[in-house]
Design a protein around this motif. Sequence first.
Motif, short mmCIF file in Angstrom:
data_model
loop_
_atom_site.label_atom_id
_atom_site.label_comp_id
_atom_site.label_asym_id
_atom_site.label_seq_id
_atom_site.Cartn_x
_atom_site.Cartn_y
_atom_site.Cartn_z
N VAL A 10 0.86 -1.18 0.00
CA VAL A 10 0.00 0.00 0.00
C VAL A 10 0.89 1.23 0.00
CG1 VAL A 10 -1.80 1.26 1.24
CG2 VAL A 10 -1.79 -1.24 1.27
N THR A 11 0.67 2.13 -0.98
CA THR A 11 1.39 3.40 -1.02
C THR A 11 0.38 4.53 -0.80
OG1 THR A 11 1.13 3.73 -3.41
CG2 THR A 11 3.02 2.41 -2.70
N ASP A 12 0.81 5.77 -0.97
CA ASP A 12 -0.08 6.91 -0.76
C ASP A 12 -1.28 6.91 -1.70
OD1 ASP A 12 1.46 7.86 1.31
OD2 ASP A 12 2.59 9.25 0.06
N GLU A 13 -1.10 6.45 -2.93
CA GLU A 13 -2.17 6.56 -3.92
C GLU A 13 -2.54 5.25 -4.62
OE1 GLU A 13 -1.25 9.69 -6.63
OE2 GLU A 13 -0.81 11.10 -5.04
N THR A 14 -1.83 4.16 -4.32
CA THR A 14 -2.09 2.90 -5.01
C THR A 14 -1.96 1.71 -4.05
OG1 THR A 14 0.22 2.53 -5.64
CG2 THR A 14 -1.15 3.78 -7.19
N VAL A 15 -2.47 0.59 -4.53
CA VAL A 15 -2.20 -0.70 -3.89
C VAL A 15 -1.63 -1.59 -4.97
CG1 VAL A 15 -3.15 -2.68 -2.66
CG2 VAL A 15 -4.12 -0.40 -2.27
N GLU A 16 -0.45 -2.14 -4.73
CA GLU A 16 0.22 -3.01 -5.69
C GLU A 16 0.10 -4.45 -5.23
OE1 GLU A 16 3.25 -1.79 -7.86
OE2 GLU A 16 2.68 0.31 -7.69
N PHE A 17 -0.36 -5.32 -6.14
CA PHE A 17 -0.54 -6.73 -5.85
C PHE A 17 0.47 -7.53 -6.67
CE2 PHE A 17 -4.68 -4.70 -5.47
CZ PHE A 17 -5.09 -5.11 -4.20
N THR A 18 1.14 -8.47 -6.03
CA THR A 18 2.07 -9.36 -6.73
C THR A 18 1.70 -10.80 -6.39
OG1 THR A 18 3.84 -7.72 -6.54
CG2 THR A 18 4.49 -9.97 -7.11
N LEU A 19 1.28 -11.54 -7.41
CA LEU A 19 0.99 -12.96 -7.26
C LEU A 19 2.26 -13.71 -7.65
CD1 LEU A 19 -0.96 -15.34 -6.77
CD2 LEU A 19 -1.55 -15.20 -9.21
N ARG A 20 2.80 -14.46 -6.68
CA ARG A 20 4.00 -15.27 -6.92
C ARG A 20 3.58 -16.73 -7.00
NH1 ARG A 20 8.06 -11.82 -6.29
NH2 ARG A 20 7.75 -10.05 -4.90
N VAL A 21 4.06 -17.40 -8.05
CA VAL A 21 3.75 -18.81 -8.27
C VAL A 21 5.07 -19.56 -8.37
CG1 VAL A 21 2.60 -20.49 -9.77
CG2 VAL A 21 1.63 -18.18 -9.49
N ARG A 22 5.21 -20.60 -7.54
CA ARG A 22 6.46 -21.36 -7.48
C ARG A 22 6.18 -22.83 -7.72
NH1 ARG A 22 8.97 -24.28 -3.59
NH2 ARG A 22 11.23 -24.39 -3.73
#
Length: 112
Positions: free
Chosen positions: A11-23
């Motif tokens: 979570v940043t000031d203006e966005t939410v960044e999602f990272t899906l990691r698949v192993r």
Amino acid sequence: MALESTLDVEVTDETVEFTLRVRNAGDGPVDLQFRSGKRMDVAVEHAETGEMVWRWSEGRMFTQVLDTRTLEPGEETAYEVTWESPSPGSYRARATLAADRDVAAEATFSVP
């Protein structure tokens, strides 16, 4: 086949960044077959009410293309999407891989 997945949320000031990691946690290679340019999707709901508030793929169009990504044993891949200008609150996110495998991960987070 042993695919493991995690969902990282930043979570940043203006966005939410999602990272899906698949192993690939298995002993042999795993092919991921995609039917379009979409590699993943994220759905976000209010943590308290369960009401859907945002879905990354909603309103988007994707190229129609067949593609295969092979993960060797121990190899990891990651896919990222961004939610712009989220409202403050507590949320639950579910990310799903848009391939021929049942791969999903969930995370809870808050936007101040």
